[in-house]
Design an enzyme around this catalytic site. Sequence first.
Site, mmCIF file in Angstrom:
data_model
loop_
_atom_site.group_PDB
_atom_site.id
_atom_site.type_symbol
_atom_site.label_atom_id
_atom_site.label_comp_id
_atom_site.label_asym_id
_atom_site.label_seq_id
_atom_site.Cartn_x
_atom_site.Cartn_y
_atom_site.Cartn_z
ATOM 1 N N ASP A 49 21.628 55.910 47.581
ATOM 2 C CA ASP A 49 22.459 56.710 48.128
ATOM 3 C C ASP A 49 22.896 55.544 49.382
ATOM 4 O OD1 ASP A 49 24.249 58.622 49.017
ATOM 5 O OD2 ASP A 49 22.602 59.487 50.283
ATOM 6 N N ARG A 98 18.439 60.535 43.184
ATOM 7 C CA ARG A 98 19.378 59.210 43.271
ATOM 8 C C ARG A 98 18.667 58.183 43.174
ATOM 9 N NH1 ARG A 98 22.706 61.295 47.549
ATOM 10 N NH2 ARG A 98 22.451 63.215 46.331
ATOM 11 N N ASP A 132 25.508 55.700 52.516
ATOM 12 C CA ASP A 132 26.410 56.682 53.252
ATOM 13 C C ASP A 132 26.730 55.963 54.689
ATOM 14 O OD1 ASP A 132 25.915 58.767 51.629
ATOM 15 O OD2 ASP A 132 24.086 59.407 52.826
ATOM 16 N N ARG A 154 23.555 54.584 39.618
ATOM 17 C CA ARG A 154 23.713 56.092 40.166
ATOM 18 C C ARG A 154 24.780 56.921 39.086
ATOM 19 N NH1 ARG A 154 24.883 58.509 46.202
ATOM 20 N NH2 ARG A 154 25.073 60.781 45.422
HETATM 21 N N1 PH2 Z 1 19.361 62.213 50.947
HETATM 22 C C1 PH2 Z 1 20.029 63.266 50.569
HETATM 23 C C2 PH2 Z 1 19.243 64.620 50.500
HETATM 24 N N2 PH2 Z 1 17.980 64.462 50.814
HETATM 25 N N3 PH2 Z 1 16.041 63.476 51.996
HETATM 26 C C3 PH2 Z 1 15.845 62.312 52.277
HETATM 27 N N4 PH2 Z 1 14.247 62.234 52.849
HETATM 28 N N5 PH2 Z 1 16.194 61.148 52.371
HETATM 29 C C4 PH2 Z 1 17.684 61.001 51.994
HETATM 30 O O1 PH2 Z 1 18.196 60.035 52.052
HETATM 31 C C5 PH2 Z 1 17.963 62.212 51.436
HETATM 32 C C6 PH2 Z 1 17.274 63.446 51.477
HETATM 33 C C7 PH2 Z 1 21.291 63.303 49.913
HETATM 34 O O2 PH2 Z 1 22.011 62.436 50.526
HETATM 35 MG MG MG Z 2 23.312 60.976 51.606
HETATM 36 MG MG MG Z 3 26.219 59.709 49.758
#
Ligand code: PH2
Ligand code: MG
Ligand code: MG
Length: 146
Positions: A94, A91, A96, A82
């Site tokens: 991710d 990305r 979180d 990333r």
């Molecule tokens: N993460 C984001 C922005 N938009 N959309 C989906 N469907 N799934 C994600 O994990 C996602 C997103 C930014 O972290």
């Molecule tokens: Mg996120």
């Molecule tokens: Mg994040």
Amino acid sequence: MAVIYLGLGSNQGHREQNIKKAIALLASHNVNSLQRSTIIETDPAGGPPQGKYLNAVLKAQTDLSPHNLLKHLKTIENQLGRFKAVSNGPRTIDLDILLYDRIFVNTPELTIPHPRMWQRDFVMIPLKEIAPDLGSIAFESKAGQS
Ligand code: PH2
Ligand code: MG
Ligand code: MG
């Protein structure tokens, strides 16, 4: 040991492999997986036009503090290729922090519970799958914050 819930997302490269590799790497960063939700395909929310995501939620245990956990998650994101790009843009992975025990964190680098999780079906659907009760706790803690 804290019980934590992590949100995982990928919309670049081999999306499923990215999510599975991230979970495998967590073990070598003192984060022990307990349960993974189903991996679901979701429409991108926000950001520029971009491809669909695969998303999942992971329940895990760790001794890392919230801020150390964040550092380790960033290391894994970098290990999986990333790079810093557009806000909410595509990305490879991710990671979180959604919930960390029942702790609230409010610093410039880190907010727990994740401040946008309740508006995001791609988080709440897999979270409710593996933690049906926690879904409502998360909603209550949001009510408590307002
Ligand atoms: N993460 C984001 C922005 N938009 N959309 C989906 N469907 N799934 C994600 O994990 C996602 C997103 C930014 O972290
Ligand atoms: Mg996120
Ligand atoms: Mg994040």
